[in-house]
Design a protein around this motif. Structure first.
Motif, PDB file in Angstrom:
ATOM      1  N   PHE A 246       4.320   8.799 -13.692  1.00  7.41           N
ATOM      2  CA  PHE A 246       2.879   8.593 -13.519  1.00  7.41           C
ATOM      3  C   PHE A 246       2.092   9.419 -14.535  1.00  7.41           C
ATOM      4  O   PHE A 246       1.072   8.958 -15.048  1.00  7.41           O
ATOM      5  N   ALA A 247       2.566  10.607 -14.849  1.00  9.48           N
ATOM      6  CA  ALA A 247       1.879  11.481 -15.816  1.00  9.48           C
ATOM      7  C   ALA A 247       1.825  10.853 -17.209  1.00  9.48           C
ATOM      8  O   ALA A 247       0.955  11.197 -18.014  1.00  9.48           O
ATOM      9  N   GLU A 248       2.722   9.914 -17.499  1.00  6.08           N
ATOM     10  CA  GLU A 248       2.755   9.265 -18.806  1.00  6.08           C
ATOM     11  C   GLU A 248       1.738   8.134 -18.949  1.00  6.08           C
ATOM     12  O   GLU A 248       1.528   7.630 -20.051  1.00  6.08           O
ATOM     13  N   LEU A 249       1.124   7.723 -17.852  1.00  8.40           N
ATOM     14  CA  LEU A 249       0.169   6.622 -17.922  1.00  8.40           C
ATOM     15  C   LEU A 249      -1.063   7.012 -18.724  1.00  8.40           C
ATOM     16  O   LEU A 249      -1.573   8.125 -18.615  1.00  8.40           O
ATOM     17  N   GLY A 250      -1.543   6.063 -19.515  1.00  7.97           N
ATOM     18  CA  GLY A 250      -2.771   6.279 -20.271  1.00  7.97           C
ATOM     19  C   GLY A 250      -3.993   6.083 -19.385  1.00  7.97           C
ATOM     20  O   GLY A 250      -3.882   5.718 -18.206  1.00  7.97           O
ATOM     21  N   ASN A 251      -5.162   6.279 -19.961  1.00 16.20           N
ATOM     22  CA  ASN A 251      -6.405   6.186 -19.203  1.00 16.20           C
ATOM     23  C   ASN A 251      -6.638   4.792 -18.623  1.00 16.20           C
ATOM     24  O   ASN A 251      -7.098   4.655 -17.487  1.00 16.20           O
ATOM     25  N   VAL A 252      -6.337   3.749 -19.392  1.00 15.97           N
ATOM     26  CA  VAL A 252      -6.537   2.383 -18.902  1.00 15.97           C
ATOM     27  C   VAL A 252      -5.628   2.118 -17.709  1.00 15.97           C
ATOM     28  O   VAL A 252      -6.072   1.591 -16.681  1.00 15.97           O
ATOM     29  N   ASP A 253      -4.367   2.504 -17.819  1.00 21.88           N
ATOM     30  CA  ASP A 253      -3.433   2.279 -16.714  1.00 21.88           C
ATOM     31  C   ASP A 253      -3.792   3.115 -15.495  1.00 21.88           C
ATOM     32  O   ASP A 253      -3.647   2.647 -14.355  1.00 21.88           O
ATOM     33  N   ARG A 254      -4.295   4.308 -15.683  1.00 21.98           N
ATOM     34  CA  ARG A 254      -4.749   5.125 -14.549  1.00 21.98           C
ATOM     35  C   ARG A 254      -5.948   4.473 -13.873  1.00 21.98           C
ATOM     36  O   ARG A 254      -6.051   4.462 -12.646  1.00 21.98           O
ATOM     37  N   ALA A 255      -6.854   3.932 -14.686  1.00 17.11           N
ATOM     38  CA  ALA A 255      -8.017   3.239 -14.117  1.00 17.11           C
ATOM     39  C   ALA A 255      -7.569   2.010 -13.325  1.00 17.11           C
ATOM     40  O   ALA A 255      -8.082   1.757 -12.223  1.00 17.11           O
ATOM     41  N   ILE A 256      -6.624   1.253 -13.865  1.00 22.08           N
ATOM     42  CA  ILE A 256      -6.091   0.092 -13.133  1.00 22.08           C
ATOM     43  C   ILE A 256      -5.447   0.557 -11.835  1.00 22.08           C
ATOM     44  O   ILE A 256      -5.612  -0.080 -10.785  1.00 22.08           O
ATOM     45  N   TYR A 257      -4.734   1.673 -11.885  1.00 23.01           N
ATOM     46  CA  TYR A 257      -4.096   2.207 -10.681  1.00 23.01           C
ATOM     47  C   TYR A 257      -5.144   2.557  -9.620  1.00 23.01           C
ATOM     48  O   TYR A 257      -5.005   2.183  -8.446  1.00 23.01           O
ATOM     49  N   VAL A 258      -6.195   3.262 -10.030  1.00 23.11           N
ATOM     50  CA  VAL A 258      -7.237   3.664  -9.074  1.00 23.11           C
ATOM     51  C   VAL A 258      -7.893   2.424  -8.468  1.00 23.11           C
ATOM     52  O   VAL A 258      -8.096   2.349  -7.244  1.00 23.11           O
ATOM     53  N   ILE A 259      -8.217   1.449  -9.290  1.00 21.06           N
ATOM     54  CA  ILE A 259      -8.809   0.201  -8.790  1.00 21.06           C
ATOM     55  C   ILE A 259      -7.859  -0.475  -7.803  1.00 21.06           C
ATOM     56  O   ILE A 259      -8.277  -0.958  -6.742  1.00 21.06           O
ATOM     57  N   THR A 260      -6.573  -0.488  -8.134  1.00 20.97           N
ATOM     58  CA  THR A 260      -5.578  -1.125  -7.274  1.00 20.97           C
ATOM     59  C   THR A 260      -5.485  -0.414  -5.923  1.00 20.97           C
ATOM     60  O   THR A 260      -5.423  -1.072  -4.867  1.00 20.97           O
TER      61      THR A 260
ATOM     62  N   PHE B 189       0.827  -1.207   0.000  1.00 19.78           N
ATOM     63  CA  PHE B 189       0.000   0.000   0.000  1.00 19.78           C
ATOM     64  C   PHE B 189       0.863   1.259   0.000  1.00 19.78           C
ATOM     65  O   PHE B 189       0.549   2.231  -0.687  1.00 19.78           O
ATOM     66  N   GLY B 190       1.959   1.240   0.747  1.00 24.27           N
ATOM     67  CA  GLY B 190       2.882   2.380   0.721  1.00 24.27           C
ATOM     68  C   GLY B 190       3.441   2.613  -0.671  1.00 24.27           C
ATOM     69  O   GLY B 190       3.517   3.751  -1.151  1.00 24.27           O
ATOM     70  N   PHE B 191       3.804   1.532  -1.340  1.00 22.75           N
ATOM     71  CA  PHE B 191       4.274   1.632  -2.724  1.00 22.75           C
ATOM     72  C   PHE B 191       3.195   2.241  -3.604  1.00 22.75           C
ATOM     73  O   PHE B 191       3.458   3.146  -4.408  1.00 22.75           O
ATOM     74  N   LEU B 192       1.966   1.766  -3.469  1.00 24.46           N
ATOM     75  CA  LEU B 192       0.873   2.271  -4.305  1.00 24.46           C
ATOM     76  C   LEU B 192       0.631   3.760  -4.079  1.00 24.46           C
ATOM     77  O   LEU B 192       0.364   4.503  -5.029  1.00 24.46           O
ATOM     78  N   LEU B 193       0.708   4.188  -2.836  1.00 26.83           N
ATOM     79  CA  LEU B 193       0.488   5.602  -2.539  1.00 26.83           C
ATOM     80  C   LEU B 193       1.606   6.471  -3.100  1.00 26.83           C
ATOM     81  O   LEU B 193       1.374   7.611  -3.501  1.00 26.83           O
ATOM     82  N   ALA B 194       2.817   5.939  -3.146  1.00 23.05           N
ATOM     83  CA  ALA B 194       3.959   6.717  -3.635  1.00 23.05           C
ATOM     84  C   ALA B 194       3.998   6.806  -5.157  1.00 23.05           C
ATOM     85  O   ALA B 194       4.549   7.759  -5.707  1.00 23.05           O
ATOM     86  N   VAL B 195       3.398   5.848  -5.841  1.00 24.64           N
ATOM     87  CA  VAL B 195       3.466   5.800  -7.311  1.00 24.64           C
ATOM     88  C   VAL B 195       2.931   7.069  -7.944  1.00 24.64           C
ATOM     89  O   VAL B 195       3.498   7.595  -8.909  1.00 24.64           O
ATOM     90  N   VAL B 196       1.859   7.580  -7.428  1.00 22.67           N
ATOM     91  CA  VAL B 196       1.219   8.756  -8.035  1.00 22.67           C
ATOM     92  C   VAL B 196       2.136   9.981  -8.026  1.00 22.67           C
ATOM     93  O   VAL B 196       1.977  10.893  -8.840  1.00 22.67           O
ATOM     94  N   PHE B 197       3.116  10.008  -7.156  1.00 20.32           N
ATOM     95  CA  PHE B 197       4.017  11.154  -7.052  1.00 20.32           C
ATOM     96  C   PHE B 197       5.290  10.986  -7.884  1.00 20.32           C
ATOM     97  O   PHE B 197       6.168  11.852  -7.837  1.00 20.32           O
ATOM     98  N   GLN B 198       5.381   9.916  -8.633  1.00 22.44           N
ATOM     99  CA  GLN B 198       6.544   9.685  -9.492  1.00 22.44           C
ATOM    100  C   GLN B 198       6.354  10.398 -10.828  1.00 22.44           C
ATOM    101  O   GLN B 198       5.241  10.471 -11.338  1.00 22.44           O
ATOM    102  N   PRO B 199       7.416  10.920 -11.420  1.00 22.12           N
ATOM    103  CA  PRO B 199       7.305  11.655 -12.680  1.00 22.12           C
ATOM    104  C   PRO B 199       6.660  10.846 -13.807  1.00 22.12           C
ATOM    105  O   PRO B 199       5.882  11.398 -14.592  1.00 22.12           O
TER     106      PRO B 199
END
Length: 170
Positions: free
Chosen positions: A53-67, A41-51
């Motif tokens: 992350f902005a390159e992720l497409g809509n599908v990958d962002r949706a997978i991230y939110v679900i995760t 969970f700590g890893f998941l919370l930190a991912v959004v603050f990585q540079p």
């Protein structure tokens, strides 16, 4: 009034002694699961603050939110037994507390399974950029399902049938 009734003829313990033993066993299991969940969970919370992350497409962002949502649910379910015990402790409800905590732990394990599969899919999609990511995730999900659920349930059902002639472990 007499001696407390023995719950399990295979063990020499009262229902309260059995609840104490089962609670201790459950705490050991939760310690293992909670550590892994906290790291994930700590890893998941930190991912959004990585540079990247902005390159992720809509599908990958949706997978991230679900995760992340699955991860939060996992934390809630696996920390729930501690809260349940703390709020019910001292009210002579140990057997019921252990039963509820055990149910919450199983829910937490199912959510952890889903979280792991989802996180694995996200990571593989970012790394591989192709459909192989889905197949590898399904392979790993199957592996986890085999060891976390299929084999333990098979063993439980086998023991419930008391094929070995002995009473089931409780």
């Amino acid at each position: 009034m007499g001696e407390p009734k023995k719950e399990d003829p295979g063990r020499d313990e009262t229902p309260l002694e059995q609840a104490d033993r089962r609670w201790s066993e459950l705490l050991q299991e939760l310690r293992v699961a909670q550590t892994g969940v906290q790291i994930l969970f700590g890893f998941l919370l930190a991912v959004v603050f990585q540079p990247r992350f902005a390159e992720l497409g809509n599908v990958d962002r949706a997978i991230y939110v679900i995760t992340v949502v699955l991860g939060a649910g996992t934390v809630g379910a696996l920390v729930g037994p501690v809260s349940f015990h703390r709020l019910v402790a001292g009210r002579t409800r140990k057997p019921e507390t252990v039963a509820w905590a055990s149910r919450l732990t199983v829910v937490g394990l199912v959510l952890l399974y889903c979280t792991m599969a989802s996180a694995f899919l996200l990571i593989l999609r970012v790394v591989l950029h192709n459909v192989l990511a889905l197949w590898l995730m399904l392979l790993m999900a199957g592996w986890f399902a085999l060891w976390w659920f299929v084999i333990p349930l098979w063993a439980r059902n086998r023991a419930d049938g008391t094929e070995d002639g002995g009473p089931p472990d409780r």
